[in-house]
Scaffold this active site. Sequence first.
Site, short mmCIF file in Angstrom:
data_model
loop_
_atom_site.label_atom_id
_atom_site.label_comp_id
_atom_site.label_asym_id
_atom_site.label_seq_id
_atom_site.Cartn_x
_atom_site.Cartn_y
_atom_site.Cartn_z
N LYS A 22 4.46 11.36 37.37
CA LYS A 22 5.47 10.91 36.41
C LYS A 22 6.40 9.88 37.05
O LYS A 22 6.64 8.81 36.50
CB LYS A 22 6.30 12.12 35.94
CG LYS A 22 7.57 11.75 35.20
CD LYS A 22 8.30 12.96 34.68
CE LYS A 22 9.32 13.57 35.60
NZ LYS A 22 10.57 12.83 35.80
N ASN A 23 6.92 10.23 38.22
CA ASN A 23 7.96 9.38 38.80
C ASN A 23 7.41 8.11 39.45
O ASN A 23 8.16 7.31 39.97
CB ASN A 23 8.83 10.19 39.78
CG ASN A 23 9.72 11.15 39.00
OD1 ASN A 23 9.93 10.99 37.79
ND2 ASN A 23 10.24 12.17 39.68
N CYS A 117 17.44 15.19 32.81
CA CYS A 117 17.77 16.58 33.10
C CYS A 117 19.22 16.71 33.56
O CYS A 117 19.74 15.87 34.28
CB CYS A 117 16.86 17.12 34.20
SG CYS A 117 15.18 17.37 33.65
N ARG A 122 25.02 13.24 38.79
CA ARG A 122 24.11 12.09 38.74
C ARG A 122 24.83 10.77 38.42
O ARG A 122 24.58 10.14 37.39
CB ARG A 122 22.97 12.36 37.76
CG ARG A 122 22.22 13.62 38.11
CD ARG A 122 20.96 13.79 37.32
NE ARG A 122 19.82 13.14 37.93
CZ ARG A 122 18.59 13.21 37.46
NH1 ARG A 122 18.33 13.90 36.38
NH2 ARG A 122 17.59 12.61 38.07
N ASP A 305 12.70 18.89 43.81
CA ASP A 305 11.93 19.21 42.60
C ASP A 305 11.03 20.43 42.78
O ASP A 305 10.47 20.93 41.81
CB ASP A 305 11.08 18.00 42.17
CG ASP A 305 11.95 16.85 41.68
OD1 ASP A 305 13.08 17.10 41.23
OD2 ASP A 305 11.50 15.70 41.75
N ARG A 398 7.98 17.04 29.04
CA ARG A 398 8.38 15.71 29.53
C ARG A 398 7.57 15.33 30.77
O ARG A 398 7.30 14.15 30.98
CB ARG A 398 9.87 15.71 29.92
CG ARG A 398 10.83 15.59 28.76
CD ARG A 398 12.24 15.43 29.26
NE ARG A 398 12.28 14.44 30.33
CZ ARG A 398 13.14 14.45 31.34
NH1 ARG A 398 14.06 15.38 31.42
NH2 ARG A 398 13.10 13.51 32.26
N1 EPU Z 1 23.46 9.58 43.56
C1 EPU Z 1 24.72 9.05 43.61
N2 EPU Z 1 24.94 7.82 43.08
C2 EPU Z 1 23.96 7.11 42.50
C3 EPU Z 1 22.65 7.64 42.46
C4 EPU Z 1 22.44 8.89 43.01
O1 EPU Z 1 25.66 9.69 44.13
O2 EPU Z 1 24.22 6.00 42.02
C5 EPU Z 1 23.22 10.91 44.14
C6 EPU Z 1 22.72 11.93 43.12
O3 EPU Z 1 23.78 12.49 42.39
C7 EPU Z 1 22.02 12.92 44.01
C8 EPU Z 1 21.44 12.03 45.12
O4 EPU Z 1 22.15 10.80 45.05
O5 EPU Z 1 22.94 13.80 44.55
C9 EPU Z 1 19.97 11.73 45.01
O6 EPU Z 1 19.66 11.34 43.68
P1 EPU Z 1 18.57 10.22 43.34
O7 EPU Z 1 19.29 9.03 42.82
O8 EPU Z 1 17.65 10.06 44.48
O9 EPU Z 1 17.81 10.91 42.14
P2 EPU Z 1 17.20 10.11 40.94
O10 EPU Z 1 16.72 8.81 41.42
O11 EPU Z 1 18.08 10.18 39.78
C10 EPU Z 1 14.74 10.91 41.29
C11 EPU Z 1 13.73 11.63 40.46
C12 EPU Z 1 14.14 13.09 40.33
C13 EPU Z 1 14.23 13.70 41.73
C14 EPU Z 1 15.20 12.89 42.58
C15 EPU Z 1 15.27 13.35 44.01
C16 EPU Z 1 12.96 9.93 38.94
C17 EPU Z 1 12.94 9.42 37.56
N3 EPU Z 1 13.68 11.03 39.14
O12 EPU Z 1 15.96 11.04 40.59
O13 EPU Z 1 13.12 13.74 39.61
O14 EPU Z 1 14.69 15.02 41.63
O15 EPU Z 1 14.80 11.51 42.58
O16 EPU Z 1 14.03 13.32 44.60
O17 EPU Z 1 12.33 9.36 39.82
C18 EPU Z 1 12.29 15.12 37.91
O18 EPU Z 1 11.23 14.47 38.01
O19 EPU Z 1 12.40 16.14 37.21
C19 EPU Z 1 13.46 14.65 38.62
C20 EPU Z 1 14.67 15.09 38.36
#
Ligand code: EPU
Length: 420
Positions: A22-23, A117, A122, A305, A398
């Site tokens: 997915k990701n 989610c 976030r 995850d 999803r």
């Molecule tokens: N964070 C910040 N500021 C930002 C962005 C992130 O503080 O601008 C923080 C987040 O709050 C968190 C940490 O950084 O504490 C890491 O978050 P990250 O941005 O890496 O997560 P994401 O990119 O929103 C992706 C995956 C998630 C997975 C995470 C961590 C996608 C679409 N989503 O999310 O997948 O849990 O990386 O590996 O790629 C899922 O597939 O169900 C899912 C939630």
Amino acid sequence: MEQFRIRSSPLLEGELPVRGAKNAVLKALAAALLCRESVTIKNIPLINDYHSMCRLLRTLGVDIKRIGERTARFFPPAHPHTVINSEIAKQMRSSIVLSGPLLAREGEVSLPYPGGCVIGKRPIDVFIDGFRAMGAAVSERKNGFTLRAKRLRGADIFFRVASVTGTETIMMAATLASGKTILRNAAQEPEIAALADFLNACGARISGAGTTTIVINGVRRLRGGTFYTPPDRIEAGSFAILAALLGKRVRVADCNPLHITSLLDALKHTGVAVVCGNTWLDIRAPKKLFAIDVQTREYPGFPTDLQAPFMILLTQAAGKSMVFETVFEGRLAHIHDLNRMGADIVLCDPHRAIVTGPTPLHARAMESPDLRSGLAFIVAALAARGTSTISQIHHIDRGYEQIEERLKVVGAHIERVSKS
Ligand code: EPU
């Protein structure tokens, strides 16, 4: 409204093939907006987030032709629209990755704050700071924001946190920026390297993706290309955990075991013997599981995850395990339901929990709080005595394709039923 009805299941036996990630596929779809020619995507997982992203792309002017069960071709327009549909975007956090390609290509993009989610705050500061460093003007509104930049310029950017989508979004934007961009403290997830390989095949000049420092030399245009979606390491890991709990002999097939090394190491320490090939894992449940401590981390650490499904395994392990969720706050929401099923889990603070096992699990009616916890509840229900129901399964749909049909093949007692 549908729900899953799940009965305690005998030991599972057979093969569980893993679908495309997915990701990874969602980011390749966004990357298609950077290209001047068509993009072919293969090994597509037929999950709701994929369909939602396709709907979003259509609203931006992308033409999509399905050319096989898991293959589709995407024709980006000469000038995509730059306002991202908020109804669809709010269902999916990954919609934010569209901002990079659209800003780089069209010089402007408006989008709502992303949904997805509910697993903590976030924030999106990493994205905003990255775009600003590349010369974009950011105007924030109550429900979203607009980014503008005639042409983004290369910049040396240190990410405050190693954000996965932050790294992918800024990396995509930088492919068409003027000059060189350096991303430091970049996330290292395999999906990022897969995206960079694809962009390079389309004419981008990216090096270092998959490490903490990524260097991008901007180019004027990208051609099209073909993206083969890599196997979903989170699905592979979830199946491995299920097999460790209930497997008579389960083969997790069509996966890349190297992408889940941290999980395989954790399984080894709980007493699970895993036989590994290049693209498969053979796993059977041991007579006894042992407690261990796990900390979720950015890749290559233990994936956040997989924290929820792994916690189910720990409820059946002898002794006390500490689970430390360091990536997200608010991602331990499943504990309440697991305790109602008979688990003994103490939530110490928003990040840490102590699991004492083994305790038998009993069937319950549950609601899936998010995608990954939903899958964890399926695992728990299969291991529990009695018949459980799981509602709010749109979260599960999803990210997992027809999960009930696939689990039935190895002997799981799971049905999708209409909620009365
Ligand atoms: N964070 C910040 N500021 C930002 C962005 C992130 O503080 O601008 C923080 C987040 O709050 C968190 C940490 O950084 O504490 C890491 O978050 P990250 O941005 O890496 O997560 P994401 O990119 O929103 C992706 C995956 C998630 C997975 C995470 C961590 C996608 C679409 N989503 O999310 O997948 O849990 O990386 O590996 O790629 C899922 O597939 O169900 C899912 C939630």
